[in-house]
Design an enzyme around this catalytic site. Structure first.
Site: not given
Lengths: 662, 157
Positions: A46, A68, A397
């Site tokens: 918001h 939202e 990795n």
């Protein structure tokens, strides 16, 4: 102009909010039920939306707005925060991130977001079907009842001219692929309207966990008969009934519920603002350049202080000496404060990893849980800025090479989900960062075989290498134990790059590993790059600084102790043959006339496992120095890694032991 | 090389009997000579580095850069701090004491060879009544590529 003034702030805060959203989304995924987390995400989103709107970035505003809506739906329990949904929200966050970065690099922040927007719209309108279904704990009674949200949807769509129908479909008893029929019926219905609910839930329908009939709530502008006709196009349908839904609940109730949502939506961000302000009172943002400028000024002060000390010692005036001593103490404290001002928690770097690990694990079809500890450990800003990439590589990795696939793990009797522990902690003048996985460990033989085939290790005597020596081979370029090159690692950028990067930061990296128990990469870093401890030495009349981190010890040897091996002077240092290097020769120091000494002062330095002894004339002593670059013009001088300014204002060069020992 | 400006402000300095000019935009400050720390394994004309108000700044001896015989530093010796392409470098000159406006019309292309300096380093020559001002192309003087080349020559010899 006025906009520019706020641009930096906008970018900084947007990044923060995006990071917060990322973090909380990850939390949400593991704790789907937690309303507070959704609240947090909602608040960040918001605020972000508000800021973007103020700054006039429409795309960001739109996208955040749509996000939202979805978050609101989660908060109200309309959708469950399942993986699919979170994926889409993440995608939206990614887009916003990209737009913000675009703005940061001077762009307009415009981007094509149609795709993700439409996904969000779909979500909003249809829900993630399987997940909508999951929210409803048990299929309720045959007669569909609607919760508040559904009622809201119904009433809103009615306003837009849609008619809600309850569609009851009975399939023929002999229907073989019931699930397929269901999908087909959904398909035809989606063409003329929207299915907002089903009894039993879609999941069960797809698993054929129903008898022969099911009920749908369907929105359409078509008439009941039309809908019926459409469904009958699907074969093996026994009977269909389409009835208009009558909402018997009074309208006001719906509105109330709706408004409440809006109100909380409005209130929450404010609440957060005040919270923010409370904590913001205690910190301010300072541009790193300003800190650097402050540091430079301070160094000048230190140099002047040195001169003053000299003068006061010469004059021997009691009052002057007192004052200068007091000043020295204060400047010492000041130095500490300035240095700590540059320290930032590693959290800043660690923050983005959970998200990355999640994405990677998904891509590789592995289950990986990232545990982070010690994120509050502080490091100098300059180190923080540089350490991100090497860590990303180590994590990749670990996920790619370390953690096994779920099936392999189960075979080995391990939990299906692998764990990577990312840990940071202080120890002495160093910070350690560890990336530990509980995966397969490093296959010694495989690494050796590869190293031999690449010629990095001679075939003969390969068995004599210790485990750690073998693991260290991974850091030499061109050695990847992965047989096939995956998208994640092995694109030519290997661990060798990680190692050199970390070493350029004055740190080092080690590996330990146990077969089937996992691998740990341990990165050791200096607390700060700008200040290091050195041993100041004199070579003829020139002063040089040798970083303490490279020094093993200092010693004085007799000339008669010097041995020769293959045209190279060496000494026997604690049973090891160590080459002797004359700094005078390396640095072409002009010779001053003087009598030859029977002794050499040496500094034994190391680079990894290798050692060398540097001949100097005098040890001046240990000192903390401020590291300075030699500048762009002299960016690569052999055996010199930088310079520093000494107390008397002179420049001394810092010896780079890593290039001396080859 | 070409400039739309009608006139150009230059700092005038001296090396030997000749007067040189560099654009005032490229000059950050003019300093007195101060102790220089030698940096080993650099070309001979790189005198070393100095502490310029907390910034380690490399120093080039222009005489040596131009292959002119070295000269003892005296009271007139100055270090002109110039900034070119992100690089800050100090140039040791015999003296620096003038700022001048030069009309573009008075600038002529460099002659083939001036005082033994490769014409490459020159923007041009400005005629000012009885004086002749050699305008330097600092980018060339400081070119890192040449620095590398010189390094290899020295190592080779």
């Amino acid at each position: 102009m006025e906009k520019n003034q706020y641009l930096d702030m906008f970018i900084e805060e947007s990044r923060e909010h995006l990071q917060a959203i990322n973090d909380h989304l990850l939390h949400l995924e593991t704790n789907p039920g937690q309303k507070e987390i959704i609240g947090e995400i909602f608040r960040s989103a918001h605020t972000l939306k508000g800021m973007a709107a103020t700054m006039g970035y429409e795309e960001i505003t739109n996208l955040t707005h749509q996000m939202e809506n979805i978050l609101d739906g989660i908060r109200n329990g309309t959708y469950e925060a399942g993986t699919t949904l979170i994926d889409i929200v993440f995608e939206a966050v990614d887009h916003i991130e990209r737009m913000v970065e675009d703005i940061a690099s001077g762009g307009t922040g415009k981007a094509d977001v149609k795709d993700v927007l439409s996904k969000l719209f779909d979500l909003e309108n249809n829900g993630v079907q399987s997940e909508v279904a999951a929210v409803m704990e048990k299929p309720r009674s045959e007669e569909s009842t609607f919760d508040d949200f559904e009622l809201t949807v119904l009433s809103q769509s009615m306003e837009q001219g849609y008619v809600p129908y309850t569609v009851k479909v009975i399939l023929r008893e002999d229907c073989i692929l019931k699930a397929a029929r269901v999908v087909m019926i959904f398909d035809v219905l989606e063409q003329i309207g929207e299915v907002i609910k089903s009894t039993p839930p879609v999941e069960e329908l797809e698993e054929e966990a129903f008898d022969s009939q099911f009920t749908l709530t369907f929105l359409s502008k078509e008439s009941a008969d039309e809908v019926k006709a459409h469904i009958f196009k699907v074969s093996e349908v026994e009977a269909v009934s389409v009835d208009e839904v009558v909402i018997d609940k009074p309208e006001p109730v719906l509105d109330d519920g709706n408004e409440e949502v809006k109100e909380t939506a409005k209130e929450l961000p404010q609440e957060q603002d005040t919270k923010k302000q409370a904590s913001a009172n205690k910190t301010i943002r300072v541009n790193i350049d300003r800190l650097d400028a402050l540091m430079n000024l301070f160094e000048e002060l230190v140099i002047d202080k040195g001169r003053l000390e000299q003068i006061s010692a010469d004059l021997n005036n009691h009052e002057l000496t007192d004052t200068v001593e007091h000043m020295s103490r204060i400047s010492g404290d000041l130095q500490n404060i300035i240095l700590t001002m540059r320290m930032v928690p590693v959290e800043q770097v660690f923050n983005r990893f959970p998200r990355m690990v999640r994405g990677l694990a998904k891509e590789l079809n592995k289950h990986v849980h990232l545990e982070v500890s010690g994120a509050e450990t502080e490091l100098d800003r300059t180190v923080i800025d540089e350490i991100g990439d090497p860590l990303v590589h180590l994590l990749r990795n670990s996920i790619d090479h370390g953690v096994e696939t779920p099936s392999e793990r189960i075979k080995k009797g391990k939990p299906e989900q692998g764990t990577i522990h990312l840990k940071a902690y202080h120890s002495g003048n160093h910070v350690f960062i560890e990336v530990a996985d509980d995966g397969a460990g490093i296959d010694r033989d495989k690494v050796l075989a590869k190293a031999v085939s690449k010629g990095a290790v001679p075939e003969k005597g390969k068995e004599n290498l210790s485990d750690s020596e073998v693991y260290n081979l991974l850091f030499s370029s061109g050695l990847s134990t992965r047989d096939e090159i995956s998208d994640i690692s092995g694109r030519g950028v290997g661990l060798d790059v990680v190692k050199s990067k970390i070493e350029s930061l004055g740190g080092n990296v080690t590996i330990s590993s146990k077969k089937d128990e996992g691998t740990t990469f341990s990165v050791q870093l200096p607390l700060t790059l700008s200040i290091i401890s050195v041993m100041l030495v004199e070579v003829e009349k020139e002063k040089y600084a040798i970083p303490l981190s490279s020094i093993i010890e200092t010693a004085i040897i007799k000339k008669s102790d010097i041995l020769r091996a293959h045209n190279q002077e060496v000494i026997d240092f604690r049973g090891r043959v160590v080459p002797l290097i004359d700094l005078k020769k390396i640095f072409n120091v002009p010779k001053e006339p003087g009598q030859a000494d029977e002794h050499y002062s040496i500094v034994v330095v190391r680079k990894g496992d290798k050692m060398a002894a540097l001949i100097v004339d005098t040890f001046i002593g240990q000192q903390e120095i401020v590291l300075k670059a030699l500048g762009h013009y002299l960016n690569q001088v052999f055996a010199v890694s930088g310079a520093t300014i000494l107390g008397d204002g002179q420049v001394a060069l810092i010896i780079d032991c890593n290039t001396i020992i080859r | 090389m070409t400039s739309v400006l009608q006139s150009q402000k230059v700092i005038v300095f001296q090396i030997g009997e000749e007067e040189y000019g560099v654009s005032v935009d490229q000059v950050k400050s003019i300093e007195r000579i101060q102790p220089i720390t030698r940096v080993p394994n650099t070309p001979g004309f790189v005198k070393g580095v100095i502490n310029l108000r907390g910034v380690v700044t490399p120093i080039i001896d222009l005489r040596m850069r131009f292959n002119i015989e070295e000269k003892e530093h005296d009271n007139h010796t100055r270090v002109i701090i110039v900034s070119v392409e992100d690089m800050e470098v100090g140039l040791i000159v015999d003296a620096a004491n003038d700022v001048m406006d030069i009309e573009m019309d008075n600038i002529e292309p460099p002659p083939e060879v001036v005082g033994g300096i490769e014409a490459d380093y020159l923007h041009g020559v400005a005629k000012l009544e009885k004086r002749l001002l050699i305008l330097l192309n600092l980018n060339k003087v400081l070119s890192r590529k040449e620095l590398e080349e010189l390094k290899t020559i020295e190592e080779g010899s």
